[in-house]
Design an enzyme around this catalytic site. Sequence first.
Site, PDB file in Angstrom:
ATOM      1  N   ARG A  66      -8.318 -16.457  -1.734  1.00  0.00           N
ATOM      2  CA  ARG A  66      -7.877 -16.910  -0.403  1.00  0.00           C
ATOM      3  C   ARG A  66      -8.997 -17.585   0.372  1.00  0.00           C
ATOM      4  NH1 ARG A  66      -3.753 -12.076   1.410  1.00  0.00           N
ATOM      5  NH2 ARG A  66      -1.935 -13.132   0.575  1.00  0.00           N
ATOM      6  N   GLY A 109       4.791 -13.033   1.526  1.00  0.00           N
ATOM      7  CA  GLY A 109       5.929 -12.901   2.449  1.00  0.00           C
ATOM      8  C   GLY A 109       6.378 -14.254   2.972  1.00  0.00           C
ATOM      9  N   LYS A 134      10.486  -3.902  -5.688  1.00  0.00           N
ATOM     10  CA  LYS A 134      11.689  -3.522  -4.949  1.00  0.00           C
ATOM     11  C   LYS A 134      12.720  -4.634  -4.798  1.00  0.00           C
ATOM     12  CE  LYS A 134       9.904  -0.051  -1.786  1.00  0.00           C
ATOM     13  NZ  LYS A 134       9.517  -0.006  -0.374  1.00  0.00           N
ATOM     14  N   GLY A 168       1.177 -13.530  -3.197  1.00  0.00           N
ATOM     15  CA  GLY A 168       1.070 -12.077  -3.358  1.00  0.00           C
ATOM     16  C   GLY A 168       0.633 -11.650  -4.741  1.00  0.00           C
TER      17      GLY A 168
END
Length: 402
Positions: free
Chosen positions: A40, A382, A205, A358
Site C-alpha cells: 500500500r 471493501g 463469509k 484485501g
Amino acid sequence: MTIRSLSDLDVAGRRVLVRVDFNVPFKKGVEPREISDDGRIRAALPTISHLVEAGASVVLATHLGRPKGEPAAEFTLEPVAVRLGELLSAKVIYATDVTGSDAQLKVSNLQIGEVLLLENVRFDPRETSKVATEREALAKELASFADFFVSEGFGVVHREQASVTDVAKLLPHAAGLLVEAEIRVFKKLLEDPDRPYTVVLGGSKVSDKLGVISHLLTKVNTLIVGGGMCFTFLKAQGHEVGNSLLEMEQIETVKGFLSSAIENNVKVLLPVDIVVADAFAADANHKVVSIQNIEDGWIGLDIGPKSCEIFTDAISTSKTVVWNGPMGVFEMEAFAAGTKAVANAMTQSSAMTVVGGGDSAAAVRVLKLDENKFTHISTGGGASLEFLEGKTLPGIAVLEDK
Ligand code: AMP
C-alpha cells in the site's frame, strides 16, 4: 461530472494534502514493529513523486488499524514514515500528532519538495465521528495545512470520514494516480465489461458479500464461488459440510441467489471436491473428498484439484475476470493450492484481470505471483466490493466537479 487529475492542479510552490491508505500489516509478535507487506505504501509512490517533481510540498494523512480515537503505541506511524523514506530514497518528516502543535510546526517549516507524514488520523476521534460538525472541525484543521487536496486512499473512499470526504469539500481537489486508475477499472467493469465476464468470489463469509452477489447476478456470465463461503452454497444445495464454515441464517438467501442465477442465465460454479482437514491447523491431517462425502468432524479448508481444473477452465475462456477472496486458507501451505490455481489462471489469461483488494491482493504477494501479470490489483477490499455492488462511494462522489 468530472474528476480532476493531478496534472490539472497547479501545485508548484504550494502545499498539497494527500489522503493515502498506508494501513499496512505488521509481522505478528515482532518488536520493534516490522511491516510485513508494504504494497500500500508502494502504490502511492507515483503520486507522491509526481507532486514532489512538480515543485509541491506534500503533507500525507493516513489511518493505521483501528485505534479507539486516541494515541496508541501499536498504531503509531513512525515505522511507516521510515519505510516510506526508504522507498522514496528521501527524508520523510514525521509529525507526532495529527493536527496538534508538532504537526503545525512541521507543516509551517515544510520546504518545497519535502514530504511530511502526519500521525495516524484515527488517533483523533473526530476522524470517524458520526457527527458531521465534529468531522468538519478536524477537516478544517487538516485543510489549513494545504492549498490542495488529493485523494489517494482508495481503501477508504467508501467511508464518510473527515480526511476522506469533509476535507475534500474545503480545498480544490483531484484524484491521485492510484484512485484515478481504480475508478477507470471499476467503471469499465460496471458499465462495459468484455464478455464472457467471470467473477470469482471466496473468503470466509457469505454475509459480507450478499450485496455484491445479488448485484453481480444480473451482470456477469459466470460466478465462481470458493473459500469458506462455498459451504453455505453447498449446504443450500443439500450437501453435508461437516464442521466447515457455515452460515445457516443465509441458506434461504443463497437459495434465492441460485434461482436468480438460473433466471438470469448466469452460470454458478461451485467446487466439486474439497480438501478437508481434521483440525484448523497447518499440520492437520487432510485429504481430498468429493462434495458428496464431507464427513462429520472434518473441516473444508480448500477447494480440491478437480474444482481447480473447472475454475481454471472457466477463467481461461473469459474476457474479463474479477477475483475477490481466497479459495481456501491460503495462509497455510497445505490449503493454498486452490487460491494459487485461481491466481495462476488469471496471470496466464489475456483477459482483463482484476484482483479486488484485501486478502486476495495479499495472497498474490504472499504466494509470490508476478503482480505485473494482472491488469489491476486493487488497493481497496471493501471499497472495491462496494464499487462492484454499484454503490455510490462518498469519497469519490465528493471529488466530482460539475
Ligand atoms: P475475507 O476476510 O472474508 O476476505 O476472508 C479471507 C479469509 O478467509 C482468509 O484469511 C482465509 O484464510 C479464509 N478462508 C478461506 N477459505 C476458508 C475456509 N474454507 N475455511 C475457513 N476460512 C477460510
